[in-house]
Write a protein that holds these residues in place. Sequence first.
Motif, PDB file in Angstrom:
ATOM      1  N   GLY A 292       0.817  -1.214   0.000  1.00  0.00           N
ATOM      2  CA  GLY A 292       0.000   0.000   0.000  1.00  0.00           C
ATOM      3  C   GLY A 292       0.846   1.258   0.000  1.00  0.00           C
ATOM      4  N   ALA A 293       2.021   1.187   0.635  1.00  0.00           N
ATOM      5  CA  ALA A 293       2.901   2.357   0.716  1.00  0.00           C
ATOM      6  C   ALA A 293       3.477   2.735  -0.638  1.00  0.00           C
ATOM      7  CB  ALA A 293       4.024   2.098   1.718  1.00  0.00           C
ATOM      8  N   LEU A 294       3.499   1.794  -1.559  1.00  0.00           N
ATOM      9  CA  LEU A 294       3.976   2.109  -2.908  1.00  0.00           C
ATOM     10  C   LEU A 294       3.037   3.098  -3.602  1.00  0.00           C
ATOM     11  CD1 LEU A 294       5.048  -1.449  -4.126  1.00  0.00           C
ATOM     12  CD2 LEU A 294       6.529   0.407  -3.325  1.00  0.00           C
ATOM     13  N   ARG A 295       1.752   3.032  -3.238  1.00  0.00           N
ATOM     14  CA  ARG A 295       0.754   3.907  -3.861  1.00  0.00           C
ATOM     15  C   ARG A 295       0.388   5.099  -2.982  1.00  0.00           C
ATOM     16  NH1 ARG A 295      -1.406  -1.224  -4.541  1.00  0.00           N
ATOM     17  NH2 ARG A 295      -2.982  -0.796  -2.943  1.00  0.00           N
ATOM     18  N   ASP A 296       0.557   4.945  -1.659  1.00  0.00           N
ATOM     19  CA  ASP A 296       0.125   5.986  -0.721  1.00  0.00           C
ATOM     20  C   ASP A 296       1.332   6.527   0.055  1.00  0.00           C
ATOM     21  OD1 ASP A 296      -1.020   7.633   1.139  1.00  0.00           O
ATOM     22  OD2 ASP A 296      -2.327   6.113   2.030  1.00  0.00           O
ATOM     23  N   PRO A 297       1.815   7.727  -0.292  1.00  0.00           N
ATOM     24  CA  PRO A 297       2.988   8.283   0.407  1.00  0.00           C
ATOM     25  C   PRO A 297       2.780   8.415   1.910  1.00  0.00           C
ATOM     26  CG  PRO A 297       2.462   9.560  -1.565  1.00  0.00           C
ATOM     27  CD  PRO A 297       1.326   8.615  -1.357  1.00  0.00           C
ATOM     28  N   ALA A 298       1.521   8.583   2.359  1.00  0.00           N
ATOM     29  CA  ALA A 298       1.255   8.753   3.791  1.00  0.00           C
ATOM     30  C   ALA A 298       1.627   7.508   4.586  1.00  0.00           C
ATOM     31  CB  ALA A 298      -0.214   9.101   4.009  1.00  0.00           C
ATOM     32  N   LEU A 299       1.642   6.357   3.915  1.00  0.00           N
ATOM     33  CA  LEU A 299       1.961   5.109   4.609  1.00  0.00           C
ATOM     34  C   LEU A 299       3.465   4.865   4.721  1.00  0.00           C
ATOM     35  CD1 LEU A 299      -0.619   2.519   3.181  1.00  0.00           C
ATOM     36  CD2 LEU A 299      -0.466   3.358   5.535  1.00  0.00           C
ATOM     37  N   ARG A 300       4.241   5.527   3.882  1.00  0.00           N
ATOM     38  CA  ARG A 300       5.671   5.208   3.819  1.00  0.00           C
ATOM     39  C   ARG A 300       6.396   5.470   5.134  1.00  0.00           C
ATOM     40  NH1 ARG A 300       6.282   8.157  -1.970  1.00  0.00           N
ATOM     41  NH2 ARG A 300       4.914   6.731  -3.110  1.00  0.00           N
ATOM     42  N   GLY A 301       6.007   6.537   5.809  1.00  0.00           N
ATOM     43  CA  GLY A 301       6.683   6.868   7.058  1.00  0.00           C
ATOM     44  C   GLY A 301       6.459   5.850   8.151  1.00  0.00           C
ATOM     45  N   SER A 302       5.395   5.039   8.023  1.00  0.00           N
ATOM     46  CA  SER A 302       5.098   4.058   9.066  1.00  0.00           C
ATOM     47  C   SER A 302       5.869   2.754   8.879  1.00  0.00           C
ATOM     48  CB  SER A 302       3.598   3.756   9.099  1.00  0.00           C
ATOM     49  OG  SER A 302       3.186   3.124   7.896  1.00  0.00           O
ATOM     50  N   LEU A 303       6.483   2.557   7.722  1.00  0.00           N
ATOM     51  CA  LEU A 303       7.139   1.277   7.447  1.00  0.00           C
ATOM     52  C   LEU A 303       8.237   0.925   8.455  1.00  0.00           C
ATOM     53  CD1 LEU A 303       7.331   1.280   3.532  1.00  0.00           C
ATOM     54  CD2 LEU A 303       5.576   0.315   5.032  1.00  0.00           C
ATOM     55  N   PRO A 304       9.103   1.885   8.874  1.00  0.00           N
ATOM     56  CA  PRO A 304      10.136   1.521   9.861  1.00  0.00           C
ATOM     57  C   PRO A 304       9.561   1.116  11.222  1.00  0.00           C
ATOM     58  CG  PRO A 304      10.713   3.567   8.747  1.00  0.00           C
ATOM     59  CD  PRO A 304       9.299   3.268   8.397  1.00  0.00           C
ATOM     60  N   LEU A 305       8.285   1.427  11.469  1.00  0.00           N
ATOM     61  CA  LEU A 305       7.683   1.143  12.771  1.00  0.00           C
ATOM     62  C   LEU A 305       7.020  -0.225  12.845  1.00  0.00           C
ATOM     63  CD1 LEU A 305       5.965   4.586  13.465  1.00  0.00           C
ATOM     64  CD2 LEU A 305       8.209   3.799  14.231  1.00  0.00           C
ATOM     65  N   LEU A 306       6.865  -0.892  11.705  1.00  0.00           N
ATOM     66  CA  LEU A 306       6.134  -2.161  11.682  1.00  0.00           C
ATOM     67  C   LEU A 306       6.781  -3.172  12.630  1.00  0.00           C
ATOM     68  CD1 LEU A 306       5.393  -2.509   7.860  1.00  0.00           C
ATOM     69  CD2 LEU A 306       3.764  -1.933   9.683  1.00  0.00           C
ATOM     70  N   GLY A 307       5.999  -3.637  13.593  1.00  0.00           N
ATOM     71  CA  GLY A 307       6.459  -4.661  14.526  1.00  0.00           C
ATOM     72  C   GLY A 307       7.294  -4.174  15.684  1.00  0.00           C
ATOM     73  N   LEU A 308       7.631  -2.869  15.719  1.00  0.00           N
ATOM     74  CA  LEU A 308       8.466  -2.340  16.814  1.00  0.00           C
ATOM     75  C   LEU A 308       7.619  -2.016  18.042  1.00  0.00           C
ATOM     76  CD1 LEU A 308      11.040   0.211  15.333  1.00  0.00           C
ATOM     77  CD2 LEU A 308      11.498  -2.061  16.275  1.00  0.00           C
ATOM     78  N   ASN A 309       8.086  -2.439  19.196  1.00  0.00           N
ATOM     79  CA  ASN A 309       7.430  -2.061  20.449  1.00  0.00           C
ATOM     80  C   ASN A 309       7.987  -0.713  20.891  1.00  0.00           C
ATOM     81  OD1 ASN A 309       6.621  -1.741  23.169  1.00  0.00           O
ATOM     82  ND2 ASN A 309       6.430  -3.954  23.408  1.00  0.00           N
ATOM     83  N   LEU A 310       7.124   0.311  20.971  1.00  0.00           N
ATOM     84  CA  LEU A 310       7.554   1.663  21.340  1.00  0.00           C
ATOM     85  C   LEU A 310       7.086   2.025  22.749  1.00  0.00           C
ATOM     86  CD1 LEU A 310       7.065   3.629  17.998  1.00  0.00           C
ATOM     87  CD2 LEU A 310       9.172   2.701  18.973  1.00  0.00           C
ATOM     88  N   ASN A 311       7.215   1.085  23.650  1.00  0.00           N
ATOM     89  CA  ASN A 311       6.795   1.362  25.024  1.00  0.00           C
ATOM     90  C   ASN A 311       7.706   2.404  25.663  1.00  0.00           C
ATOM     91  OD1 ASN A 311       5.129   1.044  27.241  1.00  0.00           O
ATOM     92  ND2 ASN A 311       6.350  -0.584  28.131  1.00  0.00           N
ATOM     93  N   ALA A 312       7.143   3.170  26.573  1.00  0.00           N
ATOM     94  CA  ALA A 312       7.880   4.232  27.267  1.00  0.00           C
ATOM     95  C   ALA A 312       7.320   4.350  28.676  1.00  0.00           C
ATOM     96  CB  ALA A 312       7.746   5.551  26.509  1.00  0.00           C
ATOM     97  N   THR A 313       7.979   5.159  29.489  1.00  0.00           N
ATOM     98  CA  THR A 313       7.522   5.328  30.867  1.00  0.00           C
ATOM     99  C   THR A 313       7.359   6.798  31.224  1.00  0.00           C
ATOM    100  OG1 THR A 313       8.051   4.940  33.202  1.00  0.00           O
ATOM    101  CG2 THR A 313       9.924   5.157  31.699  1.00  0.00           C
ATOM    102  N   GLY A 314       6.266   7.103  31.907  1.00  0.00           N
ATOM    103  CA  GLY A 314       6.029   8.455  32.419  1.00  0.00           C
ATOM    104  C   GLY A 314       6.327   8.560  33.905  1.00  0.00           C
ATOM    105  N   GLU A 315       7.114   7.614  34.430  1.00  0.00           N
ATOM    106  CA  GLU A 315       7.374   7.551  35.869  1.00  0.00           C
ATOM    107  C   GLU A 315       8.020   8.818  36.410  1.00  0.00           C
ATOM    108  OE1 GLU A 315       9.848   7.018  39.376  1.00  0.00           O
ATOM    109  OE2 GLU A 315      10.622   7.218  37.330  1.00  0.00           O
ATOM    110  N   LYS A 316       8.890   9.436  35.620  1.00  0.00           N
ATOM    111  CA  LYS A 316       9.595  10.626  36.099  1.00  0.00           C
ATOM    112  C   LYS A 316       8.626  11.759  36.402  1.00  0.00           C
ATOM    113  CE  LYS A 316      13.124  13.993  34.676  1.00  0.00           C
ATOM    114  NZ  LYS A 316      14.093  14.362  33.620  1.00  0.00           N
ATOM    115  N   ALA A 317       7.679  12.002  35.501  1.00  0.00           N
ATOM    116  CA  ALA A 317       6.705  13.074  35.726  1.00  0.00           C
ATOM    117  C   ALA A 317       5.816  12.770  36.931  1.00  0.00           C
ATOM    118  CB  ALA A 317       5.847  13.276  34.480  1.00  0.00           C
ATOM    119  N   MET A 318       5.476  11.507  37.103  1.00  0.00           N
ATOM    120  CA  MET A 318       4.641  11.129  38.253  1.00  0.00           C
ATOM    121  C   MET A 318       5.400  11.325  39.565  1.00  0.00           C
ATOM    122  SD  MET A 318       2.963   7.621  36.710  1.00  0.00           S
ATOM    123  CE  MET A 318       2.399   7.582  35.004  1.00  0.00           C
ATOM    124  N   ARG A 319       6.654  10.897  39.569  1.00  0.00           N
ATOM    125  CA  ARG A 319       7.445  10.956  40.804  1.00  0.00           C
ATOM    126  C   ARG A 319       7.850  12.390  41.163  1.00  0.00           C
ATOM    127  NH1 ARG A 319      12.837  10.687  40.478  1.00  0.00           N
ATOM    128  NH2 ARG A 319      12.652   9.564  38.480  1.00  0.00           N
TER     129      ARG A 319
END
Length: 345
Positions: A292-319
């Motif tokens: 789909g990214a071959l036809r839709d430029p909006a999808l191309r930027g998401s390709l490097p993210l496929l399957g990546l876990n982007l978990n993060a922590t907000g613990e610092k702001a809470m603490r």
Amino acid sequence: MTSKSNDTGVLVTGGTGFIAQHCILVLLNEGYRVRTTVRSLTREAEVRENLGRGGAEPGDRLSFVAADLCSDEGWTEAAAGCAYVIHGASPTPTGTQASEEDWIRPAVDGNLRVLRAARDAGARRVVLTSAFGAICAGHGPMTRPFNETDWSDLTSTNVWPYQKSKTLSERAAWDFIAREGRGLELSAINPVTVLGPVLGADYSHSIRLIKNMLDGQPGNPKINSGFVDVRDVADLHLRAMTHEAASGERFLAIAGESMWLADVAKVLKARMGPAAGKVSTRVLPNWLVRLGALRDPALRGSLPLLGLNLNATGEKAMRRLGWSPRPREEAIVATAESLMRLSGS
């Protein structure tokens, strides 16, 4: 509006923005006088209408100045008399031909214009709305949640122009404070995907994520993201503005753990009933997204993210700041409900 009132002035840049308008609501509720910048004063009525949907009728406690991040004009007037600055404005180039430089130069120069104006006006502190994109890009798989010590790796080939602009512009802001700040304080907020109540029809990219699901997109790429409610992001900006422990610090804004987009769709199906009738919980195979990214430029930027876990922590702001965000599911549902109200459905 509450009955609170004081004479402390706060400049909020980019008053047409989603996060900026919720910051204005929080500041007005706390009794501050607010000045906001817009590129054209013709949008004042729109901003006031959106704030009205958020429950505020600020009258003369809110004022507007025309200023553009790409020009010096207007910034001295905008910052005059303001003790604090919340800088959320960020230029977004349009069109498929926008170059990397079109993203980076206005973002870097814009940050420096605002910081100089704040310093010269005698402001105490600037709170910069940065982004998770200045933290997470270019790393590949992580074995731990991202935190505030992380910076995007710009040597990687998998960094979008947006992420590069956010990284370089935040770096430039910290460098300015160190070299030329002359006592001006800086805090940075790095939100993940920001959801929550939409006040107007000028949707952010994050809101379109939910809108597309409600409209029946055929499935979900295998993309993972953290989520946070815009009301909690605005609350964190206020805490970073006033809390002594916030000076010189970055704060990641995320509620709970990250989620796969298919799980976001499942929340909508479970909580929204018939209104989520078109929502698909299907996970699209990676090969189909790449096709789909071959036809839709909006999808191309998401390709490097496929399957990546982007978990993060907000613990610092809470603490450090006592921040307590609402659950991510509430942010998802609040987005959908506000979109339905705006559409009259």
